[in-house]
Design a protein around this motif. Sequence first.
Motif, PDB file in Angstrom:
ATOM      1  N   ILE A   1       0.478   2.749 -13.591  1.00 20.40           N
ATOM      2  CA  ILE A   1       1.225   2.207 -12.613  1.00 20.40           C
ATOM      3  C   ILE A   1       0.547   0.887 -12.133  1.00 20.40           C
ATOM      4  O   ILE A   1       1.042  -0.131 -12.111  1.00 20.40           O
ATOM      5  CB  ILE A   1       1.418   3.189 -11.382  1.00 20.40           C
ATOM      6  CG1 ILE A   1       2.410   4.206 -12.092  1.00 20.40           C
ATOM      7  CG2 ILE A   1       1.859   2.721 -10.329  1.00 20.40           C
ATOM      8  CD1 ILE A   1       2.688   5.397 -11.388  1.00 20.40           C
ATOM      9  N   ALA A   2      -0.863   1.141 -11.662  1.00 18.24           N
ATOM     10  CA  ALA A   2      -1.513  -0.203 -10.937  1.00 18.24           C
ATOM     11  C   ALA A   2      -1.872  -1.047 -11.883  1.00 18.24           C
ATOM     12  O   ALA A   2      -1.784  -2.397 -11.378  1.00 18.24           O
ATOM     13  CB  ALA A   2      -2.658   0.402 -10.307  1.00 18.24           C
ATOM     14  N   TYR A   3      -2.249  -0.840 -13.184  1.00 17.94           N
ATOM     15  CA  TYR A   3      -2.680  -1.905 -13.781  1.00 17.94           C
ATOM     16  C   TYR A   3      -2.020  -2.209 -15.405  1.00 17.94           C
ATOM     17  O   TYR A   3      -2.566  -2.546 -16.398  1.00 17.94           O
ATOM     18  CB  TYR A   3      -4.230  -1.492 -14.513  1.00 17.94           C
ATOM     19  CG  TYR A   3      -5.371  -1.614 -13.251  1.00 17.94           C
ATOM     20  CD1 TYR A   3      -5.841  -2.815 -13.149  1.00 17.94           C
ATOM     21  CD2 TYR A   3      -5.407  -0.628 -12.512  1.00 17.94           C
ATOM     22  CE1 TYR A   3      -6.559  -3.160 -12.294  1.00 17.94           C
ATOM     23  CE2 TYR A   3      -6.177  -0.820 -11.358  1.00 17.94           C
ATOM     24  CZ  TYR A   3      -6.985  -1.995 -11.263  1.00 17.94           C
ATOM     25  OH  TYR A   3      -8.006  -2.155 -10.348  1.00 17.94           O
ATOM     26  N   GLY A   4      -0.634  -1.975 -15.374  1.00 22.88           N
ATOM     27  CA  GLY A   4       0.155  -2.059 -16.410  1.00 22.88           C
ATOM     28  C   GLY A   4       0.040  -3.449 -16.937  1.00 22.88           C
ATOM     29  O   GLY A   4       0.373  -3.747 -17.999  1.00 22.88           O
ATOM     30  N   ASP A   5       0.162  -4.526 -15.965  1.00 24.83           N
ATOM     31  CA  ASP A   5       0.369  -5.789 -16.382  1.00 24.83           C
ATOM     32  C   ASP A   5      -0.916  -6.132 -17.490  1.00 24.83           C
ATOM     33  O   ASP A   5      -1.933  -5.768 -17.037  1.00 24.83           O
ATOM     34  CB  ASP A   5       0.327  -6.882 -15.555  1.00 24.83           C
ATOM     35  CG  ASP A   5       1.581  -6.596 -14.268  1.00 24.83           C
ATOM     36  OD1 ASP A   5       2.644  -6.619 -14.630  1.00 24.83           O
ATOM     37  OD2 ASP A   5       1.160  -6.491 -13.061  1.00 24.83           O
TER      38      ASP A   5
ATOM     39  N   SER B   1       0.821  -1.203   0.043  1.00 27.29           N
ATOM     40  CA  SER B   1      -0.154  -0.062   0.033  1.00 27.29           C
ATOM     41  C   SER B   1       0.850   1.320  -0.085  1.00 27.29           C
ATOM     42  O   SER B   1       0.513   2.246  -0.896  1.00 27.29           O
ATOM     43  CB  SER B   1      -0.920  -0.008   1.277  1.00 27.29           C
ATOM     44  OG  SER B   1      -1.634   1.122   1.439  1.00 27.29           O
ATOM     45  N   LYS B   2       1.876   1.438   1.007  1.00 32.99           N
ATOM     46  CA  LYS B   2       2.948   2.316   0.973  1.00 32.99           C
ATOM     47  C   LYS B   2       3.682   2.499  -0.442  1.00 32.99           C
ATOM     48  O   LYS B   2       3.883   3.867  -0.752  1.00 32.99           O
ATOM     49  CB  LYS B   2       3.738   2.343   2.029  1.00 32.99           C
ATOM     50  CG  LYS B   2       3.012   2.299   3.450  1.00 32.99           C
ATOM     51  CD  LYS B   2       2.236   3.626   3.711  1.00 32.99           C
ATOM     52  CE  LYS B   2       1.308   3.278   4.843  1.00 32.99           C
ATOM     53  NZ  LYS B   2       0.336   4.647   5.010  1.00 32.99           N
ATOM     54  N   THR B   3       3.971   1.467  -1.260  1.00 31.79           N
ATOM     55  CA  THR B   3       4.565   1.929  -2.399  1.00 31.79           C
ATOM     56  C   THR B   3       3.824   2.274  -3.137  1.00 31.79           C
ATOM     57  O   THR B   3       4.413   3.466  -3.931  1.00 31.79           O
ATOM     58  CB  THR B   3       5.018   0.401  -2.947  1.00 31.79           C
ATOM     59  OG1 THR B   3       5.803  -0.110  -1.763  1.00 31.79           O
ATOM     60  CG2 THR B   3       5.872   0.435  -4.126  1.00 31.79           C
ATOM     61  N   PHE B   4       2.557   1.951  -3.335  1.00 27.61           N
ATOM     62  CA  PHE B   4       1.582   2.610  -4.346  1.00 27.61           C
ATOM     63  C   PHE B   4       1.339   4.117  -3.945  1.00 27.61           C
ATOM     64  O   PHE B   4       1.488   5.043  -4.815  1.00 27.61           O
ATOM     65  CB  PHE B   4       0.315   1.808  -4.356  1.00 27.61           C
ATOM     66  CG  PHE B   4       0.254   0.496  -5.257  1.00 27.61           C
ATOM     67  CD1 PHE B   4       0.516   0.892  -6.585  1.00 27.61           C
ATOM     68  CD2 PHE B   4       0.062  -0.657  -4.739  1.00 27.61           C
ATOM     69  CE1 PHE B   4       0.582  -0.030  -7.462  1.00 27.61           C
ATOM     70  CE2 PHE B   4       0.252  -1.607  -5.552  1.00 27.61           C
ATOM     71  CZ  PHE B   4       0.408  -1.417  -6.908  1.00 27.61           C
TER      72      PHE B   4
ATOM     73  N   PHE C   1       2.026   7.223  -6.120  1.00 30.98           N
ATOM     74  CA  PHE C   1       0.921   8.043  -6.686  1.00 30.98           C
ATOM     75  C   PHE C   1       1.431   9.623  -6.278  1.00 30.98           C
ATOM     76  O   PHE C   1       1.089  10.615  -6.898  1.00 30.98           O
ATOM     77  CB  PHE C   1      -0.280   7.685  -6.020  1.00 30.98           C
ATOM     78  CG  PHE C   1      -0.963   6.300  -6.804  1.00 30.98           C
ATOM     79  CD1 PHE C   1      -0.275   5.721  -7.517  1.00 30.98           C
ATOM     80  CD2 PHE C   1      -1.913   5.967  -6.267  1.00 30.98           C
ATOM     81  CE1 PHE C   1      -0.655   4.428  -8.102  1.00 30.98           C
ATOM     82  CE2 PHE C   1      -2.636   4.737  -6.706  1.00 30.98           C
ATOM     83  CZ  PHE C   1      -1.770   3.988  -7.621  1.00 30.98           C
ATOM     84  N   ALA C   2       1.974   9.800  -5.044  1.00 32.71           N
ATOM     85  CA  ALA C   2       2.275  11.099  -4.701  1.00 32.71           C
ATOM     86  C   ALA C   2       3.534  11.573  -5.477  1.00 32.71           C
ATOM     87  O   ALA C   2       3.390  12.832  -5.571  1.00 32.71           O
ATOM     88  CB  ALA C   2       2.862  10.944  -3.221  1.00 32.71           C
TER      89      ALA C   2
END
Lengths: 459, 459
Positions: free
Chosen positions: B98-102, A6-9, A13-14
């Motif tokens: 970033i979250a859904y690139g795969d 969670s912190k990595t995302f 994002f930040a």
Amino acid sequence: MNTRTSKTFEALFALEDIREVLRQALPTGPDAAEEAELKAGVARVRAILDDLEAGTGNVHQPKIAGILDVRSREEEYINIQPIQAAGRLTPEARKALIAYGDGYSTCDACRKPFRLDKIQKPPIAAFHEDLAKFVNMDVARVVPGARRGFQAVASSLVNKGDPVIVSGLSHYTEFLAVEGAGGIVREVPISKEHLVEPDRAAEKIEEVIRSDGKTPALMMIDHVDYQFANIHDIKGLTKVAHQYDIPFLCNGAYTVGVMPVDGKALGADFVVGSGHKSMASPAPSGVLATTDEWADIVFRTTAMTGDVTNRKFGIKEVEMLGCTLMGGTLMAMMASFPAVRERTARFGEEVKKSNAFIKGLLEIEGTEVLSEYPRKHTLSKVDTTGSFDKVAQVHKRRGFFLSDELKKRGIAGEFAGATRAWKLNTYGLSWEKINYLTQAFQEIAEKYEIPVNKGHIQN
Amino acid sequence: MNTRTSKTFEALFALEDIREVLRQALPTGPDAAEEAELKAGVARVRAILDDLEAGTGNVHQPKIAGILDVRSREEEYINIQPIQAAGRLTPEARKALIAYGDGYSTCDACRKPFRLDKIQKPPIAAFHEDLAKFVNMDVARVVPGARRGFQAVASSLVNKGDPVIVSGLSHYTEFLAVEGAGGIVREVPISKEHLVEPDRAAEKIEEVIRSDGKTPALMMIDHVDYQFANIHDIKGLTKVAHQYDIPFLCNGAYTVGVMPVDGKALGADFVVGSGHKSMASPAPSGVLATTDEWADIVFRTTAMTGDVTNRKFGIKEVEMLGCTLMGGTLMAMMASFPAVRERTARFGEEVKKSNAFIKGLLEIEGTEVLSEYPRKHTLSKVDTTGSFDKVAQVHKRRGFFLSDELKKRGIAGEFAGATRAWKLNTYGLSWEKINYLTQAFQEIAEKYEIPVNKGHIQN
């Protein structure tokens, strides 16, 4: 989601928010308000990093645009989903998506003759040459998915009513490509071992010539099929096709990018690969490669002229509709390519891991493998009717008990609720993950009193 | 690259390396070596943040996969490139990438009937409904680029030898789509004002019926054309088309996502939009929307049956080839959508900014605007033959002097070296950037002693 993921995302994002401040600023640099925003942004990332390092802090699942949950399957689980394994991005591909996400980011230095595969900077033209070499063909184009490769070939070669040879294991997108071109699929029956055999292909061609009154316009066979992931005798099949002068398309959706594919050695006229299935690339992406003989047909340039303006768009290729994969999709494909090229050479190790896991699964009494065994690929179809399905029959969660147990152990990608015939893929998992995975399945079996005969299975 | 931009990318990339450690770790968590790697990664990001905040440190241009330079055009320049402006990603779209690139990240919860537009989680099904409403049509599908929308419609409606009405301003991809279907383009001549007029369309249809001996199978007109970005009378044109029972495709590549488009009010049978051109989305992406009347034809499901296996893939749509935009491409499109929907309502302000800049450009003596003026769109074609080209004639860098001067001022996206007729787009620029841009062009003019008549131009 666990704290660190969670912190990595949150941190990523930040940083995107910081980046947006830079984007909004004038070329003269951020003004006072923007400076303050940057400072606050940096402070925010620092605080997130503290939590990331310590594994502390509140996990507030970040939402994107207020509507999308963050996907953390790859960070938090061992993912055995059959079609996702070899499409998983490399870190370099993820960086390329970050840097080149904007729609036409590849087109900054597009000059005459204005076609994607001619762009020198970034090195898209060189990549196209590398791609052709990679599958040992003469010419290659990137396409939005393997299916768009089938479509381009079928649309070029198949006329209304033409029979096209496929197999009993062909992917549905091949059916659709033939249908779109107005052709009719004719399947080579598969053998008892679930293989497409050259002799049967020859028989089928003879039969089609008799029944349809014409030679098939095309033959499209999956190098490794999607149902059993068996490796088919493409070399033998192209020989048969060529005896009848039928052009041959090798569907390498499960091979190009994971194992060595030598189009010329196979005798293929077309090799199609999938970026998002097997080349560690975003969707939709893929490759269509061919020989000099067929390039002029499938990559023919437009012959249309405006009747009033006399406009011509000479170099644009009809089947490609001009340019195909702009932006981050292509750049990520290119960023993964060095790793993809390298990993195909290590496919033997992937097969060893695949077999190690399947062996462990077979040690669970009543379990069978429906794919050819020992495995020659990392995608496998297994049958747990005699093992896990017996539990499902009497469990209040039915087949979902297995999903529940796997999830508890950090494993995802099984077909939720399925405990009879189902597929999985171990591509790219480390030996540590393979061992963990094997142990997890055996543990679950033991928990439900299914005998596990360790050391019983040979491969 | 400036320090802050470079450091932002460095930090993002370092976080992707941290993410990769999480991906490689077992579900039980990172081992000692991985913990050390995480710690070192966090320390690295912290050091980068220090530099980012202070604007200090060495700028070592990060390379991706050792081959790709980072693209920082949007961070470091005011980008006036004609086709890039409205495709620029929102921060939310970047987060989605970033979250859904795969590759198959959208497919985790794909259940029966196994089609992209039916997936509930993430809310892809709802997005499809929103998209249809957005352009006020009945049904919508996402497609890999507007061109794939033209292709699907042409392939469904146009038979060999059929004439298709386009215009003298039609985009080349419309030509290719017609050619791919075996049809022939017939252009409506454009007026002196560079407009496609309903009366001329009617004349053209009559002419085609006489010369080709059949009614055109389709009419495809650009809502806003790519050459002048003039707004054409689609409502009047659809009326004409329908008098002859010709289905009408409105090419909204420059309108859907930037200005309000009401397909029903326009009378269109098909509305096509481009994600990477006008919906702040990655490439290749787009939308094809239609009415209930035409949906069954263009989105027809497969009728093909395997002759041996009797396999049918009932719900898969032939022209879509099953699923279209998986993964991050679609998710980024969805992430941008709330902002895109909102921004279309503010198009009036965008047009004001466009006019303010063009006005400033026209104050430079000898400069003309070739697009309709006052501008109704943010893309414009200008002619600087009487101004900047005069300098180019005698400058040792020829037309590149203008590019050099713009680059020095942090402006990019002009057609490098062009000083006669060229295009630019101000979409999405703040008033501060518009003013900066105007001033920059006037400054350059003054530097080369081209008179600037401030306050001279009315609009």
